[in-house]
Design an enzyme around this catalytic site. Structure first.
Site, PDB file in Angstrom:
ATOM      1  N   SER A 127      52.633   9.588  21.006  1.00  0.00           N
ATOM      2  CA  SER A 127      52.736   8.861  19.734  1.00  0.00           C
ATOM      3  C   SER A 127      53.969   9.302  18.954  1.00  0.00           C
ATOM      4  CB  SER A 127      51.498   9.108  18.888  1.00  0.00           C
ATOM      5  OG  SER A 127      50.337   8.802  19.618  1.00  0.00           O
TER       6      SER A 127
HETATM    7  N1  SAM Z   1      47.626  12.221  21.950  1.00  0.00           N
HETATM    8  C1  SAM Z   1      48.597  11.895  22.961  1.00  0.00           C
HETATM    9  C2  SAM Z   1      49.830  12.713  22.870  1.00  0.00           C
HETATM   10  O1  SAM Z   1      49.956  13.557  21.974  1.00  0.00           O
HETATM   11  O2  SAM Z   1      50.677  12.546  23.763  1.00  0.00           O
HETATM   12  C3  SAM Z   1      48.950  10.417  22.970  1.00  0.00           C
HETATM   13  C4  SAM Z   1      47.884   9.652  23.571  1.00  0.00           C
HETATM   14  S1  SAM Z   1      48.179   8.056  24.164  1.00  0.00           S
HETATM   15  C5  SAM Z   1      48.733   7.188  22.763  1.00  0.00           C
HETATM   16  C6  SAM Z   1      46.450   7.617  24.351  1.00  0.00           C
HETATM   17  C7  SAM Z   1      45.746   8.338  25.446  1.00  0.00           C
HETATM   18  O3  SAM Z   1      44.357   8.034  25.354  1.00  0.00           O
HETATM   19  C8  SAM Z   1      46.179   7.935  26.838  1.00  0.00           C
HETATM   20  O4  SAM Z   1      46.616   9.042  27.558  1.00  0.00           O
HETATM   21  C9  SAM Z   1      44.921   7.305  27.435  1.00  0.00           C
HETATM   22  O5  SAM Z   1      44.791   7.506  28.828  1.00  0.00           O
HETATM   23  C10 SAM Z   1      43.842   8.023  26.660  1.00  0.00           C
HETATM   24  N2  SAM Z   1      42.522   7.372  26.641  1.00  0.00           N
HETATM   25  C11 SAM Z   1      42.217   6.056  26.521  1.00  0.00           C
HETATM   26  N3  SAM Z   1      40.875   5.889  26.539  1.00  0.00           N
HETATM   27  C12 SAM Z   1      40.330   7.126  26.652  1.00  0.00           C
HETATM   28  C13 SAM Z   1      38.997   7.626  26.711  1.00  0.00           C
HETATM   29  N4  SAM Z   1      37.927   6.821  26.641  1.00  0.00           N
HETATM   30  N5  SAM Z   1      38.804   8.950  26.835  1.00  0.00           N
HETATM   31  C14 SAM Z   1      39.865   9.801  26.902  1.00  0.00           C
HETATM   32  N6  SAM Z   1      41.148   9.386  26.867  1.00  0.00           N
HETATM   33  C15 SAM Z   1      41.378   8.078  26.720  1.00  0.00           C
END
Ligand code: SAM
Length: 226
Positions: free
Chosen positions: A70
């Site tokens: 993000s």
């Molecule tokens: N917080 C992260 C960072 O600092 O890099 C950015 C995250 S990215 C915008 C969103 C993440 O949420 C992705 O890696 C995706 O695979 C994960 N995601 C989506 N649905 C999810 C779930 N139900 N449980 C865990 N992770 C999930």
């Protein structure tokens, strides 16, 4: 000029200081603890090599598997909304690169972070451990239902967009704890801050539009859409 991907650390330090000054403080982030934490976390170590020179730009960047790290401002504002003092247990849904987890680890006692894509979760753990982040516990699986084994939490942050406020996450909050989550509202996502009341109820602050990859899972969207 952007630093080369193998530039000396001090060039990245300079870019990081500028990020904090211009993108965060300059745009209203006022929590000094959040600003200091983001001045410490080496974001350039958490992005793929080919994006390292752009690590401190105010934008999301690709991290592989169709996912993103993000933008720094969004990380700052979501972290600030948790109102951390230092003693807390915090849950993050969506480890991704591990950057948000590292920022949280600077500000809270214990961080639990869960990622549904195993390759991303493993890479984040491997990168953060040599950087000394010993207070982060990594989990694999569907975080849309939280991580009940370690609940309750003082704060929960969801870094993917949910179709509705995930009730299972609200249940895992301590009284006065905050859940920060992007929720789809009509055609847009809106950042929400949900606060657990001492009587067990909760109240909701709708903040501003945002754009996150979808939360996939039981309290999210069905798989296949990303
Ligand atoms: N917080 C992260 C960072 O600092 O890099 C950015 C995250 S990215 C915008 C969103 C993440 O949420 C992705 O890696 C995706 O695979 C994960 N995601 C989506 N649905 C999810 C779930 N139900 N449980 C865990 N992770 C999930």
């Amino acid at each position: 000029m952007w630093p080369a991907f193998d530039a000396p650390e001090q060039q990245f330090d300079e870019h990081r200081r500028r990020m904090v000054r211009e993108q965060l403080r300059g745009h209203g982030i006022a929590d000094e603890r959040v600003l200091a934490a983001m001045a410490r976390v080496p974001r350039h170590r958490l992005v793929p090599d080919e994006w390292r020179s752009r690590a401190y730009d105010n934008r999301p960047l690709p991290i592989g598997e169709n996912q993103t790290i993000s933008q720094p401002y969004m990380v700052a504002i979501m972290t600030q909304l948790l109102r951390l003092q230092g003693h807390e247990r915090v849950l993050e849904i969506g480890t991704g690169s591990g950057y948000q987890a590292a920022v949280l680890a600077e500000l809270a006692a214990e961080v639990f972070t869960i990622e549904r894509l195993p390759e991303l979760g493993q890479r984040a753990a491997q990168t953060l451990s040599p950087l000394g982040y010993g207070n982060i516990r990594f989990g694999a699986g569907d975080g849309s239902v939280g991580w009940p084994e370690h609940a309750p939490y003082h704060g929960i942050v969801v870094t993917a967009g949910a179709p509705a406020i995930p009730a299972r996450l609200v249940e895992q909050l301590l009284p006065h704890g905050h859940l920060v989550v992007p929720v789809t509202d009509g055609r847009f996502q809106v950042l929400h801050q949900i606060t657990r009341d001492p009587d067990g109820g909760f109240h909701t602050n709708r903040l501003f539009p945002c754009a996150f990859v979808p939360l996939i899972g039981e309290q999210g969207y069905p798989p296949g859409g990303n």
